[in-house]
Write an enzyme that holds these catalytic residues in place. Sequence first.
Site, PDB file in Angstrom:
ATOM      1  N   GLU A 180      -4.904  -6.610  14.785  1.00  0.00           N
ATOM      2  CA  GLU A 180      -4.392  -5.288  14.396  1.00  0.00           C
ATOM      3  C   GLU A 180      -5.519  -4.250  14.484  1.00  0.00           C
ATOM      4  O   GLU A 180      -5.276  -3.067  14.651  1.00  0.00           O
ATOM      5  CB  GLU A 180      -3.806  -5.338  12.975  1.00  0.00           C
ATOM      6  CG  GLU A 180      -2.827  -4.211  12.686  1.00  0.00           C
ATOM      7  CD  GLU A 180      -1.996  -4.417  11.434  1.00  0.00           C
ATOM      8  OE1 GLU A 180      -0.787  -4.659  11.533  1.00  0.00           O
ATOM      9  OE2 GLU A 180      -2.565  -4.318  10.323  1.00  0.00           O
ATOM     10  N   GLY A 209      -4.918  -1.748   5.005  1.00  0.00           N
ATOM     11  CA  GLY A 209      -4.080  -2.872   4.578  1.00  0.00           C
ATOM     12  C   GLY A 209      -4.752  -4.211   4.826  1.00  0.00           C
ATOM     13  O   GLY A 209      -4.786  -5.086   3.958  1.00  0.00           O
ATOM     14  N   ARG A 210      -5.326  -4.392   6.031  1.00  0.00           N
ATOM     15  CA  ARG A 210      -5.912  -5.694   6.366  1.00  0.00           C
ATOM     16  C   ARG A 210      -7.300  -5.884   5.754  1.00  0.00           C
ATOM     17  O   ARG A 210      -7.923  -6.917   5.959  1.00  0.00           O
ATOM     18  CB  ARG A 210      -5.935  -5.881   7.876  1.00  0.00           C
ATOM     19  CG  ARG A 210      -6.568  -4.758   8.666  1.00  0.00           C
ATOM     20  CD  ARG A 210      -6.214  -4.868  10.144  1.00  0.00           C
ATOM     21  NE  ARG A 210      -6.682  -3.723  10.919  1.00  0.00           N
ATOM     22  CZ  ARG A 210      -6.011  -2.593  11.065  1.00  0.00           C
ATOM     23  NH1 ARG A 210      -4.839  -2.411  10.461  1.00  0.00           N
ATOM     24  NH2 ARG A 210      -6.500  -1.614  11.799  1.00  0.00           N
ATOM     25  N   GLU A 247      10.477  -4.409   4.817  1.00  0.00           N
ATOM     26  CA  GLU A 247      10.611  -5.823   4.432  1.00  0.00           C
ATOM     27  C   GLU A 247      10.327  -6.007   2.944  1.00  0.00           C
ATOM     28  O   GLU A 247      11.071  -6.684   2.229  1.00  0.00           O
ATOM     29  CB  GLU A 247       9.605  -6.693   5.227  1.00  0.00           C
ATOM     30  CG  GLU A 247       9.899  -6.818   6.707  1.00  0.00           C
ATOM     31  CD  GLU A 247       9.226  -5.730   7.540  1.00  0.00           C
ATOM     32  OE1 GLU A 247       8.926  -4.648   6.988  1.00  0.00           O
ATOM     33  OE2 GLU A 247       9.002  -5.966   8.736  1.00  0.00           O
ATOM     34  N   LYS A 294       0.841  -1.199   0.000  1.00  0.00           N
ATOM     35  CA  LYS A 294       0.000   0.000   0.000  1.00  0.00           C
ATOM     36  C   LYS A 294       0.878   1.252   0.000  1.00  0.00           C
ATOM     37  O   LYS A 294       0.693   2.161  -0.789  1.00  0.00           O
ATOM     38  CB  LYS A 294      -0.924  -0.027   1.214  1.00  0.00           C
ATOM     39  CG  LYS A 294      -1.810   1.189   1.328  1.00  0.00           C
ATOM     40  CD  LYS A 294      -2.793   1.062   2.485  1.00  0.00           C
ATOM     41  CE  LYS A 294      -3.522   2.385   2.689  1.00  0.00           C
ATOM     42  NZ  LYS A 294      -4.470   2.360   3.783  1.00  0.00           N
ATOM     43  N   LYS A 306       9.224  -0.668  14.265  1.00  0.00           N
ATOM     44  CA  LYS A 306       9.750  -0.361  12.928  1.00  0.00           C
ATOM     45  C   LYS A 306      10.850   0.690  13.023  1.00  0.00           C
ATOM     46  O   LYS A 306      11.903   0.575  12.407  1.00  0.00           O
ATOM     47  CB  LYS A 306       8.635   0.220  12.035  1.00  0.00           C
ATOM     48  CG  LYS A 306       7.645  -0.767  11.488  1.00  0.00           C
ATOM     49  CD  LYS A 306       6.766  -0.055  10.460  1.00  0.00           C
ATOM     50  CE  LYS A 306       5.515  -0.823  10.135  1.00  0.00           C
ATOM     51  NZ  LYS A 306       4.594  -0.093   9.276  1.00  0.00           N
ATOM     52  N   HIS A 330      -5.194 -32.973  17.743  1.00  0.00           N
ATOM     53  CA  HIS A 330      -4.073 -33.789  18.226  1.00  0.00           C
ATOM     54  C   HIS A 330      -2.934 -32.915  18.735  1.00  0.00           C
ATOM     55  O   HIS A 330      -1.803 -33.388  18.876  1.00  0.00           O
ATOM     56  CB  HIS A 330      -3.595 -34.720  17.105  1.00  0.00           C
ATOM     57  CG  HIS A 330      -4.642 -35.738  16.767  1.00  0.00           C
ATOM     58  ND1 HIS A 330      -4.758 -36.943  17.429  1.00  0.00           N
ATOM     59  CD2 HIS A 330      -5.675 -35.694  15.879  1.00  0.00           C
ATOM     60  CE1 HIS A 330      -5.783 -37.620  16.932  1.00  0.00           C
ATOM     61  NE2 HIS A 330      -6.364 -36.877  16.001  1.00  0.00           N
TER      62      HIS A 330
HETATM   63  O1  F6P Z   1       2.107  -3.974   9.986  1.00  0.00           O
HETATM   64  C1  F6P Z   1       1.618  -2.724   9.685  1.00  0.00           C
HETATM   65  C2  F6P Z   1       1.134  -2.612   8.294  1.00  0.00           C
HETATM   66  O2  F6P Z   1       0.960  -1.272   8.031  1.00  0.00           O
HETATM   67  C3  F6P Z   1      -0.158  -3.388   8.016  1.00  0.00           C
HETATM   68  O3  F6P Z   1      -1.282  -2.741   8.455  1.00  0.00           O
HETATM   69  C4  F6P Z   1      -0.077  -3.551   6.544  1.00  0.00           C
HETATM   70  O4  F6P Z   1      -0.987  -4.501   6.080  1.00  0.00           O
HETATM   71  C5  F6P Z   1       1.366  -3.945   6.390  1.00  0.00           C
HETATM   72  O5  F6P Z   1       2.045  -3.144   7.333  1.00  0.00           O
HETATM   73  C6  F6P Z   1       1.960  -3.782   5.015  1.00  0.00           C
HETATM   74  O6  F6P Z   1       1.915  -2.450   4.584  1.00  0.00           O
HETATM   75  P1  F6P Z   1       2.144  -2.058   3.078  1.00  0.00           P
HETATM   76  O7  F6P Z   1       1.090  -2.711   2.268  1.00  0.00           O
HETATM   77  O8  F6P Z   1       2.084  -0.573   3.044  1.00  0.00           O
HETATM   78  O9  F6P Z   1       3.503  -2.568   2.663  1.00  0.00           O
END
Ligand code: F6P
Length: 555
Positions: A354, A268-269, A214, A208, A513, A385
């Site tokens: 979240e 995002g979620r 990452e 987003k 972060k 199990h």
């Molecule tokens: O972990 C925080 C967060 O902002 C989530 O809400 C989101 O889904 C994720 O990081 C990834 O964010 P992006 O799509 O901006 O890379």
Amino acid sequence: MASTPLNDSPVFRRLQTRHAETCSTTMRTRFDGEPDRFRQFSMHAAGLTLDYSKNRIDRSTLDLLLELARERDIEGHRDKLFAGEKINTTEQRAVLHTALRAPAGQGFVLDGQDIDADVQAVLTRMQIFSERVRSGDWTGRDGRAITDIVNIGIGGSYLGPKMVCQALRTFAHPRLRCHFVSNVDGHDLAAILEHIDPATTLFIIASKTFTTAETMTNARSARSWFLQSGNESDLAKHFVAVSTNLSGVTGFGIDPVNMFPFWDWVGGRYSIWSAIGLSVVILVGFPAFRAFLDGAYQMDTHFREAPLERNMPVLLAMLGVWYRNFLGSSSVSIAPYHQDLSLFAGYLQQLDMESNGKHVSADGELLTTASGPVIWGDTGTNGQHAYFQLLHQGSDLIPIDFIAVLGASHTLPGHQAALLANCFAQAEAFMRGKTADEVRVDLVAQGLDAATAEALVPHKTFSGNRPSNMLLMEALTPATLGALVALYEHKVFVQGVIWGINSFDQWGVELGKVLAKTIAQELTGTAQPAQHDSSTNALIAMARAALMHNPIAPD
Ligand code: F6P
């Protein structure tokens, strides 16, 4: 959002009293005395059946819970959600993922922008692009068709597409394989790169913000890996982006024509319904993705229109509030009895935790009651199990959501009946338990002498009275999956309103972060180690020493 503390509400206090008055009546007793309990406490909506009869409730308790929902103005908040009001107040954003799955022509307008038209335009682009990849018309650098899709993203840009691709794998195109890379741990990407051919791979960089550390680290590594055997001029055939950040995407070197946009009003979620679903569309085809959106839209319509008494997300939410705030449960276990839903509990973890893992209200006040529970689980029968022992006989009360699918998409004889038998038997066992007397009779019937039997009785006794919901569907299809996901989204929303939370921000992930950025610079030697606490200092020193023997390149 409501500003009065939840436990100041007279209805809340009546529910506390109600719990004290009714907690000695077990569900077993209720079932024995109420032959029509299933009929009373079950309902259907959007292709799903919810049996909520195995809960520690009676009509009066449920009525009170719904009174609490009315008092917290669920209906008013629901209207604001669908109307696109900026209910995500800390980020001043509307929350309109429902607009992504509504049929064309709903006329959603936000800040003067016709977002209905924007949504339909992106869907059309996703359809055209996916059809080209699926038919083999979109080729890689040497003219061969794409065989592998690698979605690079994390959080909502990963969990949703991966879960849905897994859940709908029986609808997948036979030539295509989807892979998902999320972890900054290079083992994640490396394990996938080992098995793919760069000339027939399409990378989707899904973020987003297009700034998530990452994802950007993995995206840069994927590009470098690609360029070891290809040219810059080939990149456009192999890298596309899904984002809200046009300048970030172009800065990375992806042509805007290869960018599928979405918007800041999609959390995002909640983004699986947007272009973040591109890998799903490519894998299962646009008609199946449209059916997934339609299933969610059916649930939206139900949530919007059904009275609270017959409203599935509201009922699910209020039962959760009952256990969280009146019976002290701090977690909920999710048990899908379908292997293709193996990622569903993990998906719900982000959606729920979240959203509602917060201890301040939308007004910035400390909450005076418990809020979002821990969400966890695994597929049945595997969980049986592993941890079901604790669910049956442990000291915590952990409500369970069973998800059962009546039809199977395989033809192996015997499996489906065994699977469903296990699912229903577990729910029954959690509800009924087994009394000491019943255990005694069984043991004696097995021929044990009285003393041996008596010693075993406490171990083999099940208290029962452990609540569960049963969600049932005919088949796992794009439409039922869409309805299921939307059901949980609305459940989380309703609970957020009850607790007075802004369910749509996620400031809690920020601190880690920021600190990680500083420590990464210290580890790679681009910054002098700052003073941390003695534990963190020692860990950094050990890592620096290890990295001297196995250096990593600074960003
Ligand atoms: O972990 C925080 C967060 O902002 C989530 O809400 C989101 O889904 C994720 O990081 C990834 O964010 P992006 O799509 O901006 O890379």
